[in-house]
Design a protein around this motif. Structure first.
Motif, PDB file in Angstrom:
ATOM      1  N   MET A   1      14.162  10.794   7.273  1.00 61.24           N
ATOM      2  CA  MET A   1      13.982  11.751   6.176  1.00 61.24           C
ATOM      3  C   MET A   1      12.787  12.661   6.397  1.00 61.24           C
ATOM      4  O   MET A   1      12.520  13.545   5.586  1.00 61.24           O
ATOM      5  CB  MET A   1      13.827  11.006   4.838  1.00 61.24           C
ATOM      6  N   GLY A   2      12.044  12.426   7.478  1.00 66.58           N
ATOM      7  CA  GLY A   2      10.884  13.256   7.766  1.00 66.58           C
ATOM      8  C   GLY A   2       9.658  12.903   6.957  1.00 66.58           C
ATOM      9  O   GLY A   2       8.729  13.705   6.840  1.00 66.58           O
ATOM     10  N   LEU A   3       9.609  11.693   6.401  1.00 65.74           N
ATOM     11  CA  LEU A   3       8.468  11.230   5.614  1.00 65.74           C
ATOM     12  C   LEU A   3       7.665  10.219   6.427  1.00 65.74           C
ATOM     13  O   LEU A   3       8.065   9.820   7.517  1.00 65.74           O
ATOM     14  CB  LEU A   3       8.946  10.636   4.291  1.00 65.74           C
ATOM     15  N   ASP A   4       6.536   9.797   5.898  1.00 65.45           N
ATOM     16  CA  ASP A   4       5.616   8.944   6.650  1.00 65.45           C
ATOM     17  C   ASP A   4       5.987   7.473   6.506  1.00 65.45           C
ATOM     18  O   ASP A   4       6.037   6.947   5.386  1.00 65.45           O
ATOM     19  CB  ASP A   4       4.185   9.165   6.155  1.00 65.45           C
ATOM     20  N   PRO A   5       6.227   6.759   7.601  1.00 66.07           N
ATOM     21  CA  PRO A   5       6.615   5.343   7.501  1.00 66.07           C
ATOM     22  C   PRO A   5       5.477   4.453   7.012  1.00 66.07           C
ATOM     23  O   PRO A   5       5.728   3.445   6.344  1.00 66.07           O
ATOM     24  CB  PRO A   5       7.024   4.991   8.936  1.00 66.07           C
ATOM     25  N   ASN A   6       4.227   4.795   7.339  1.00 63.02           N
ATOM     26  CA  ASN A   6       3.107   3.985   6.861  1.00 63.02           C
ATOM     27  C   ASN A   6       3.005   4.032   5.345  1.00 63.02           C
ATOM     28  O   ASN A   6       2.787   3.013   4.672  1.00 63.02           O
ATOM     29  CB  ASN A   6       1.804   4.494   7.477  1.00 63.02           C
ATOM     30  N   LEU A   7       3.160   5.234   4.793  1.00 63.90           N
ATOM     31  CA  LEU A   7       3.129   5.386   3.340  1.00 63.90           C
ATOM     32  C   LEU A   7       4.307   4.665   2.703  1.00 63.90           C
ATOM     33  O   LEU A   7       4.194   4.094   1.616  1.00 63.90           O
ATOM     34  CB  LEU A   7       3.143   6.867   2.976  1.00 63.90           C
ATOM     35  N   ALA A   8       5.440   4.671   3.397  1.00 64.54           N
ATOM     36  CA  ALA A   8       6.636   4.006   2.880  1.00 64.54           C
ATOM     37  C   ALA A   8       6.420   2.503   2.751  1.00 64.54           C
ATOM     38  O   ALA A   8       6.754   1.900   1.729  1.00 64.54           O
ATOM     39  CB  ALA A   8       7.827   4.289   3.784  1.00 64.54           C
ATOM     40  N   ILE A   9       5.845   1.883   3.785  1.00 60.38           N
ATOM     41  CA  ILE A   9       5.662   0.433   3.699  1.00 60.38           C
ATOM     42  C   ILE A   9       4.550   0.080   2.718  1.00 60.38           C
ATOM     43  O   ILE A   9       4.610  -0.949   2.038  1.00 60.38           O
ATOM     44  CB  ILE A   9       5.387  -0.183   5.082  1.00 60.38           C
ATOM     45  N   LEU A  10       3.536   0.925   2.602  1.00 61.74           N
ATOM     46  CA  LEU A  10       2.486   0.687   1.611  1.00 61.74           C
ATOM     47  C   LEU A  10       3.086   0.657   0.212  1.00 61.74           C
ATOM     48  O   LEU A  10       2.834  -0.274  -0.569  1.00 61.74           O
ATOM     49  CB  LEU A  10       1.418   1.776   1.711  1.00 61.74           C
ATOM     50  N   PHE A  11       3.911   1.660  -0.102  1.00 62.53           N
ATOM     51  CA  PHE A  11       4.497   1.714  -1.438  1.00 62.53           C
ATOM     52  C   PHE A  11       5.617   0.699  -1.614  1.00 62.53           C
ATOM     53  O   PHE A  11       5.899   0.292  -2.743  1.00 62.53           O
ATOM     54  CB  PHE A  11       4.998   3.124  -1.752  1.00 62.53           C
ATOM     55  N   SER A  12       6.242   0.266  -0.529  1.00 62.88           N
ATOM     56  CA  SER A  12       7.246  -0.787  -0.682  1.00 62.88           C
ATOM     57  C   SER A  12       6.584  -2.060  -1.206  1.00 62.88           C
ATOM     58  O   SER A  12       7.154  -2.771  -2.041  1.00 62.88           O
ATOM     59  CB  SER A  12       7.958  -1.051   0.648  1.00 62.88           C
ATOM     60  N   GLY A  13       5.363  -2.349  -0.717  1.00 61.29           N
ATOM     61  CA  GLY A  13       4.638  -3.505  -1.237  1.00 61.29           C
ATOM     62  C   GLY A  13       4.212  -3.318  -2.675  1.00 61.29           C
ATOM     63  O   GLY A  13       4.396  -4.207  -3.521  1.00 61.29           O
ATOM     64  N   ILE A  14       3.639  -2.146  -3.000  1.00 57.85           N
ATOM     65  CA  ILE A  14       3.209  -1.868  -4.371  1.00 57.85           C
ATOM     66  C   ILE A  14       4.392  -1.909  -5.327  1.00 57.85           C
ATOM     67  O   ILE A  14       4.327  -2.507  -6.416  1.00 57.85           O
ATOM     68  CB  ILE A  14       2.508  -0.494  -4.435  1.00 57.85           C
ATOM     69  N   CYS A  15       5.497  -1.300  -4.917  1.00 53.48           N
ATOM     70  CA  CYS A  15       6.666  -1.212  -5.800  1.00 53.48           C
ATOM     71  C   CYS A  15       7.363  -2.558  -5.953  1.00 53.48           C
ATOM     72  O   CYS A  15       7.975  -2.834  -6.995  1.00 53.48           O
ATOM     73  CB  CYS A  15       7.636  -0.164  -5.267  1.00 53.48           C
TER      74      CYS A  15
END
Length: 458
Positions: free
Chosen positions: A50-64
């Motif tokens: 999707m052209g987004l940042d994977p590091n930010l994705a995994i960070l928010f996967s934990g928060i969410c």
């Protein structure tokens, strides 16, 4: 009693551990680590495509995930990884000139819509959803979302390295079907590792490849399959930062456009189906009645998606991969999911780790997405089969046909000079409207459509 007071148990192998129970902390951490590995592959692949940042994705996967557990009062064990339901809509946004801020703004609105649906379900039950979105409609929308992605594989990822893509796809097919138990559940993760190794070997043996890259705008250039310049420059600890390939900051404020919102809005239907199926699957595994928490689960996923998108992160959804871990271990403890979420947050705060993922060769993504995108489409057919949708009934056969072709084929309806409906958005509207129009008419349940009927229609 506090919902964080888990009853400590230590049963023998194969004995179940309930959501309100936990193993000794050492074993709980081990189970939590398994959940991280299970969600890892898809959670990182979909932000990349999707052209987004994977590091930010995994960070928010934990928060969410923590947010989801709190909203559902620790009754629905689940991990929220990156959703694939918006990938096709995101591809359409970028094809029309939208950037990452347009992407996250559109997904944020979808998250709020999903949250509103969750509130509706919580107070009124699931009847309204089943009436508007019966399995025939839901299956069709999911199918056109998946198959709409075929050009993305063919035009963007596969041409970057066709032989690495083919080898990676072949490995994924065998890993997902032939490996035992838990290993088959992490087939995407194993395929990432395999593709990385093959790319490294090809660089060493054959040298650079002359092909397009993700940032060459379709122009063929000489390049290494793997470049770790970003990995070497990245810090070990820090918040996600930098810029995406389109020049937008990794952490950014979303932008809003009605045209782009309509392109991704059908993904909400897929998320409703995913969350509903997830809760029912967990209820069957644990033996608990989780219907009272259905609305909470849907609403929590909506809020989580909106929260992640507000900072430039990826949309979320409940993960079938983690259901697989629970099925294999029979450990349903929500304590293990808190551990998994904490590990994900720590990984998200390691920029060097994120750069390793961002360096995934395009050929590897081509091999993985050619299967994953097809699987998304076939999930629609799975919904039809599991719910006994009868295509001998013209309401189903004729009512869904136009929307599927319009969605997959990229048909466009120009409404004004500045506004049009196309692809998935138009297909979804046609599926819902046509199905309900004919469903409200005179039905002939004893009539089955055959070749002669199709000829008459033509």
């Amino acid at each position: 009693m506090s919902m964080f007071n888990w009853q400590m148990v230590d049963p023998g192998p194969g004995q179940p551990v309930a959501p309100n129970q936990r193993l000794p902390w050492g074993k709980t951490i081990g189970i939590g680590a398994q959940h991280v590995v299970a969600m890892f592959g898809a959670t990182f692949v979909f932000p990349l495509v999707m052209g987004l940042d994977p590091n930010l994705a995994i960070l928010f996967s934990g928060i969410c995930t923590i947010l989801f557990l709190l909203v559902t009062q620790n009754k629905v064990p689940s991990y929220l990884g990156t959703s694939a339901s918006f990938v096709a809509g995101v591809a359409a946004i970028r094809a029309q000139g939208g950037d990452s801020a347009d992407v996250t703004g559109s997904i944020l609105v979808c998250g709020l819509v999903l949250a509103a649906v969750g509130v509706l379900v919580h107070f009124s039950g699931t009847g309204a959803i089943h009436k508007v979105l019966p399995p025939a409609v839901t299956g069709a929308v999911v199918m056109l979302i998946g198959f709409n992605l075929a050009p993305v594989v063919a035009n963007i990822y596969w041409p970057q390295d066709q032989w690495v893509a083919l080898l990676t796809a072949t490995f994924l097919v065998f890993a997902a079907t032939l490996l035992p138990g838990f290993w088959s559940r992490i087939a995407v993760f194993l395929a990432l590792i395999f593709g990385y190794l093959v790319s490294w070997l090809f660089d060493a043996v054959f040298g650079q490849i002359h092909s397009i890259t993700g940032s060459s705008n379709g122009k063929e250039i000489d390049h290494d399959r793997i470049s770790w310049a970003g990995v070497k420059a990245a810090d070990w600890v820090g918040l996600p930062s930098g810029t995406l390939s389109d020049g937008v900051s990794v952490v950014h404020s979303p932008s809003f456009s009605l045209t782009f919102i309509l392109l991704v809005l059908p993904g909400v239907i897929a998320l409703i189906a995913e969350n509903t199926g997830h809760v029912k699957a967990v209820a069957e595994m644990t033996g608990d009645d989780l219907d009272p928490y259905m609305g909470r689960a849907i609403g929590a996923d909506g809020v989580a998606t909106a929260l992640a998108s507000a900072f430039g992160g990826s949309p979320t959804t409940t993960y079938a991969e983690n259901i697989g871990v629970m099925g294999a271990t029979r450990v349903y403890s929500t304590a293990a999911y808190y551990v998994a979420a904490a590990v994900a947050i720590l990984l998200g705060l390691c920029p060097k780790f994120g750069q390793v993922v961002s360096a995934t060769p395009g050929g590897v993504l081509g091999g993985i997405t050619v299967i994953l995108y097809g699987m998304i489409g076939l999930v629609g057919a799975k919904i039809w089969v599991e719910n006994g949708v009868d295509f001998g009934d013209p309401v189903n056969l004729v009512g869904l046909s136009a929307g599927i072709i319009a969605g997959i084929g990229g048909v466009t309806l120009q409404i004004t000079d500045d506004f049009e409906l196309s692809g998935i958005a138009l297909g979804t509207i046609l599926v819902i409207v046509y199905f309900h129009i004919v469903n409200r008419g005179h039905r002939r349940p004893d009539h089955h459509v055959g070749a002669d009927d199709v000829t008459k229609v033509l």
